[in-house]
Write an enzyme that holds these catalytic residues in place. Sequence first.
Site, PDB file in Angstrom:
ATOM      1  N   GLN A  34       0.831  -1.201   0.000  1.00 26.44           N
ATOM      2  CA  GLN A  34       0.000   0.000   0.000  1.00 26.44           C
ATOM      3  C   GLN A  34       0.865   1.250   0.000  1.00 26.44           C
ATOM      4  O   GLN A  34       2.070   1.187   0.281  1.00 26.44           O
ATOM      5  CB  GLN A  34      -0.897  -0.012   1.240  1.00 26.44           C
ATOM      6  CG  GLN A  34      -0.141  -0.248   2.544  1.00 26.44           C
ATOM      7  CD  GLN A  34      -0.993  -0.876   3.645  1.00 26.44           C
ATOM      8  OE1 GLN A  34      -2.208  -0.901   3.550  1.00 26.44           O
ATOM      9  NE2 GLN A  34      -0.351  -1.362   4.698  1.00 26.44           N
ATOM     10  N   TYR A  64      -9.810   5.359  19.829  1.00 23.27           N
ATOM     11  CA  TYR A  64      -9.928   4.084  19.112  1.00 23.27           C
ATOM     12  C   TYR A  64      -9.118   2.971  19.785  1.00 23.27           C
ATOM     13  O   TYR A  64      -9.630   1.885  20.057  1.00 23.27           O
ATOM     14  CB  TYR A  64      -9.468   4.289  17.671  1.00 23.27           C
ATOM     15  CG  TYR A  64      -9.403   3.040  16.839  1.00 23.27           C
ATOM     16  CD1 TYR A  64     -10.561   2.471  16.310  1.00 23.27           C
ATOM     17  CD2 TYR A  64      -8.181   2.416  16.588  1.00 23.27           C
ATOM     18  CE1 TYR A  64     -10.497   1.318  15.541  1.00 23.27           C
ATOM     19  CE2 TYR A  64      -8.114   1.257  15.819  1.00 23.27           C
ATOM     20  CZ  TYR A  64      -9.269   0.722  15.300  1.00 23.27           C
ATOM     21  OH  TYR A  64      -9.205  -0.429  14.554  1.00 23.27           O
ATOM     22  N   ASP A 140       0.592 -12.090   6.507  1.00 26.49           N
ATOM     23  CA  ASP A 140      -0.849 -11.963   6.294  1.00 26.49           C
ATOM     24  C   ASP A 140      -1.599 -12.688   7.419  1.00 26.49           C
ATOM     25  O   ASP A 140      -1.378 -13.878   7.652  1.00 26.49           O
ATOM     26  CB  ASP A 140      -1.202 -12.577   4.931  1.00 26.49           C
ATOM     27  CG  ASP A 140      -2.641 -12.302   4.550  1.00 26.49           C
ATOM     28  OD1 ASP A 140      -3.437 -11.864   5.411  1.00 26.49           O
ATOM     29  OD2 ASP A 140      -2.982 -12.528   3.371  1.00 26.49           O
ATOM     30  N   ASP A 159      -7.548  -5.164  14.532  1.00 29.17           N
ATOM     31  CA  ASP A 159      -7.337  -3.730  14.294  1.00 29.17           C
ATOM     32  C   ASP A 159      -6.867  -3.601  12.856  1.00 29.17           C
ATOM     33  O   ASP A 159      -5.711  -3.327  12.576  1.00 29.17           O
ATOM     34  CB  ASP A 159      -6.261  -3.219  15.267  1.00 29.17           C
ATOM     35  CG  ASP A 159      -5.890  -1.770  15.000  1.00 29.17           C
ATOM     36  OD1 ASP A 159      -6.697  -1.046  14.385  1.00 29.17           O
ATOM     37  OD2 ASP A 159      -4.785  -1.368  15.403  1.00 29.17           O
ATOM     38  N   TYR A 228     -12.181   9.760  11.889  1.00 26.60           N
ATOM     39  CA  TYR A 228     -12.631   8.643  11.054  1.00 26.60           C
ATOM     40  C   TYR A 228     -13.879   9.086  10.286  1.00 26.60           C
ATOM     41  O   TYR A 228     -14.626   9.951  10.769  1.00 26.60           O
ATOM     42  CB  TYR A 228     -12.934   7.404  11.909  1.00 26.60           C
ATOM     43  CG  TYR A 228     -11.689   6.635  12.334  1.00 26.60           C
ATOM     44  CD1 TYR A 228     -10.507   6.745  11.632  1.00 26.60           C
ATOM     45  CD2 TYR A 228     -11.710   5.783  13.439  1.00 26.60           C
ATOM     46  CE1 TYR A 228      -9.361   6.055  12.023  1.00 26.60           C
ATOM     47  CE2 TYR A 228     -10.574   5.080  13.831  1.00 26.60           C
ATOM     48  CZ  TYR A 228      -9.415   5.219  13.115  1.00 26.60           C
ATOM     49  OH  TYR A 228      -8.279   4.539  13.490  1.00 26.60           O
TER      50      TYR A 228
HETATM   51  N1  AAT Z   1      -4.427   1.382  14.860  1.00 22.43           N
HETATM   52  C1  AAT Z   1      -4.492   1.981  13.570  1.00 22.43           C
HETATM   53  C2  AAT Z   1      -5.566   1.602  12.787  1.00 22.43           C
HETATM   54  C3  AAT Z   1      -5.653   0.786  11.771  1.00 22.43           C
HETATM   55  S1  AAT Z   1      -4.251   0.093  11.141  1.00 22.43           S
HETATM   56  C4  AAT Z   1      -4.673  -1.307  10.226  1.00 22.43           C
HETATM   57  C5  AAT Z   1      -3.452  -2.164   9.916  1.00 22.43           C
HETATM   58  O1  AAT Z   1      -3.919  -3.413   9.381  1.00 22.43           O
HETATM   59  C6  AAT Z   1      -2.472  -1.591   8.880  1.00 22.43           C
HETATM   60  O2  AAT Z   1      -1.214  -1.439   9.467  1.00 22.43           O
HETATM   61  C7  AAT Z   1      -2.448  -2.649   7.772  1.00 22.43           C
HETATM   62  O3  AAT Z   1      -1.178  -2.804   7.165  1.00 22.43           O
HETATM   63  C8  AAT Z   1      -2.892  -3.901   8.525  1.00 22.43           C
HETATM   64  N2  AAT Z   1      -3.442  -4.976   7.676  1.00 22.43           N
HETATM   65  C9  AAT Z   1      -4.247  -4.863   6.602  1.00 22.43           C
HETATM   66  N3  AAT Z   1      -4.504  -6.063   6.064  1.00 22.43           N
HETATM   67  C10 AAT Z   1      -3.855  -6.992   6.828  1.00 22.43           C
HETATM   68  C11 AAT Z   1      -3.727  -8.415   6.768  1.00 22.43           C
HETATM   69  N4  AAT Z   1      -4.331  -9.130   5.816  1.00 22.43           N
HETATM   70  N5  AAT Z   1      -2.984  -9.032   7.719  1.00 22.43           N
HETATM   71  C12 AAT Z   1      -2.361  -8.311   8.709  1.00 22.43           C
HETATM   72  N6  AAT Z   1      -2.442  -6.967   8.791  1.00 22.43           N
HETATM   73  C13 AAT Z   1      -3.171  -6.299   7.868  1.00 22.43           C
HETATM   74  C14 AAT Z   1      -7.033   0.567  11.287  1.00 22.43           C
HETATM   75  C15 AAT Z   1      -7.773   1.835  11.098  1.00 22.43           C
HETATM   76  C16 AAT Z   1      -9.218   1.664  10.839  1.00 22.43           C
HETATM   77  C17 AAT Z   1      -9.731   2.719   9.902  1.00 22.43           C
HETATM   78  C18 AAT Z   1     -11.198   2.751   9.848  1.00 22.43           C
HETATM   79  N7  AAT Z   1     -11.695   3.547   8.751  1.00 22.43           N
END
Ligand code: AAT
Length: 303
Positions: A34, A64, A140, A159, A228
Amino acid sequence: KSGKQVYFNNPMWPGEAHSLKVEKVLFQEMSKYQEVLVFESSAYGRVLVLDGILQLTEKDEFAYQEMIAHLPLCSIESPKHVLVVGGGDGGVLREICRHSSVELIDICEIDQMVIDVSKKFFPELAIGFEDPRVRLHVGDAVKFLKQAPEGKYDAIIVDSSDPVGPAQELVEKPFFKNISRALKPGGVLCNMAESMWLHTHLINDIIHICREIFKGSVHYAWASVPTYPSGVIGFLLCSTEGPSVDFVHPINPIEKLRGAPEFRRELKFYNTEVVVYSVLTLHTIHEAAFALPSFVKREVAAL
Ligand code: AAT
């Protein structure tokens, strides 16, 4: 960077956009997954954006992170093993670390660049990684959960980013099945569950899937997070079959940790204990989070 047209075309909130004044771009690079952007805003401190979607700001991140961590952890007696999915900034880890009963925190974040950027630009969040109970897995979470041992965790906190890009599969049935398998009987899931103003369909779909899979209880909670989309964010709380969990009336109040070293940082948003003054009773954010506006109540009840 992307131009006005693109801002209004995000499939998660078509036709609207929230803007923050950029003082200075501090970091902007494509990772394997990303676009990662950090900027200094004039009103909300530093901001982390992934693929054009705001993930956190310094000014309101605590609402949050505290809610997504303490809603589940204060609902069970003595959480020991916790898994965080996503959360590469470390903020949720920082909150989980307050719980002295916790012995192990696994975190599975897909993007190493998010972790590195957080350590450099968001030390107040990345501090979560410094706790010796934390074990970092970069990969992942879909794969991680497929391989996770059965019944390992007391709580799993998802999260994750919105279900476009690398988080797509994190709202699908097989993922939730694997979560429930990885939880102990009576274990709890807290899943980031979007905005009740914008995503009722998506929320309904997820609740529907979770009601089938989680045989304990399923509840929706929400909190105000100004940056958000629509200014609120929801949390889906589910428990597996086993000792019953009453999410609305938490049995593990956070205030009992007052005085413990983990409590050096004051909580800024979350509370569990009802405070009674001479003429005034202050109710709790934990309980209030489960009170739903009538339109949401009707839709959730209809499932
Ligand atoms: N605490 C901050 C808020 C977040 S961060 C979400 C995280 O999920 C990102 O760092 C992203 O790289 C990770 N992520 C995404 N897909 C995967 C996956 N398949 N496996 C592991 N990690 C992943 C969330 C904010 C919410 C926003 C609401 N609009």
